[in-house]
Design a protein around this motif. Sequence first.
Motif, mmCIF file in Angstrom:
data_model
loop_
_atom_site.group_PDB
_atom_site.id
_atom_site.type_symbol
_atom_site.label_atom_id
_atom_site.label_comp_id
_atom_site.label_asym_id
_atom_site.label_seq_id
_atom_site.Cartn_x
_atom_site.Cartn_y
_atom_site.Cartn_z
ATOM 1 N N THR B 111 -45.779 69.968 72.447
ATOM 2 C CA THR B 111 -46.106 69.484 71.017
ATOM 3 C C THR B 111 -45.247 68.326 70.515
ATOM 4 N N ASP B 112 -44.243 67.746 71.301
ATOM 5 C CA ASP B 112 -43.552 66.724 71.071
ATOM 6 C C ASP B 112 -44.152 65.498 70.347
ATOM 7 N N THR B 114 -48.059 65.253 70.973
ATOM 8 C CA THR B 114 -49.630 65.322 71.171
ATOM 9 C C THR B 114 -49.760 66.891 70.914
ATOM 10 N N ASP B 115 -51.124 67.103 70.823
ATOM 11 C CA ASP B 115 -51.480 68.869 70.552
ATOM 12 C C ASP B 115 -51.800 69.271 71.801
#
Lengths: 88, 227
Positions: B111-112, B114-115
Amino acid sequence: MLDVEAQKPPNGKWWTPPFDPRFPNQNQTRNCYQNFLDYHRCVKTMSRRGKSTQPCEYYFRVYYSLCPISWVNRWNEQIRNGTFAGKI
Amino acid sequence: MAHPLQLGLQDASSPIMEELLYFHDHALMIVFLISSLVLYTISLMLTTKLMHTSTMNAQMVETMWTILPAVILTSIALPSLRILYMTDEINNPLLTIKAMGHQWYWSYEYTDYTDLNFDSYMTPTLDLKPGELRLLEVDNRTVLPMETPVRMLISSEDVLHSWAVPSLGLKTDAIPGRLNQTTLSATRPGLFYGQCSEICGSNHSFMPIVLELIPLKHFETWSTLTS
């Protein structure tokens, strides 16, 4: 909620939450929770003062990277229902 | 990964694991030396008709078998502490990945930016392709960039699990309500296998971990394809 996609850095530039000396050990639970609280407090205070919430993005990125998605969803649900235990 | 009839540890693919291999060799050599010394001494004692029934004191041997074990223990403790502190060094990770344990599979969250999150179930034995490893393969491998420090945050959604990859020298408990951090750094590309290491129910033996380490450029391509 700020859009995660909008913060994607250009290819080659990677960002991840840096080392936080307040939480130097293996247990990072508090790191995640503290940044979640700090984000919501920041947004609440900035909005109350009529300022842009752009500086609060940092806290958002840190908590979104560190906290498990299920925890974030649960806490957001609690905030919506008014049952969140933390002080925001 | 382990191979049949393996006696020692798996080949190291991270700097810490290399140190652990050397330490293991060092400690095991000391164990062999002590055991052979003791066995030799026993054999000497049992193969002579000579006796000494009036021993009053044995200052020299008492001194030796006090000093020598102290020296041996120090020679084991110092490398051990060095490695222990090495595992706690502050490095600046490039990427954060969360591994959540469930009954009975792992899920990974990137999750840096994106999901991206996906589940990683073991491939049933009947569905294995020829050449694949029984009870070790998964449907979605965890793709990571090699030679970069990666922050792994391990937790659980139900009971205790443990996320272990022996060839990288990693084992971190997955505790519900707690986020445990470990740093991963692979020295070479490839597939690295591990298994759940804390009893968690009927399928505890059937929730493996497969890390696919690839060069950073390919990882960037992969993450654009999957986001």
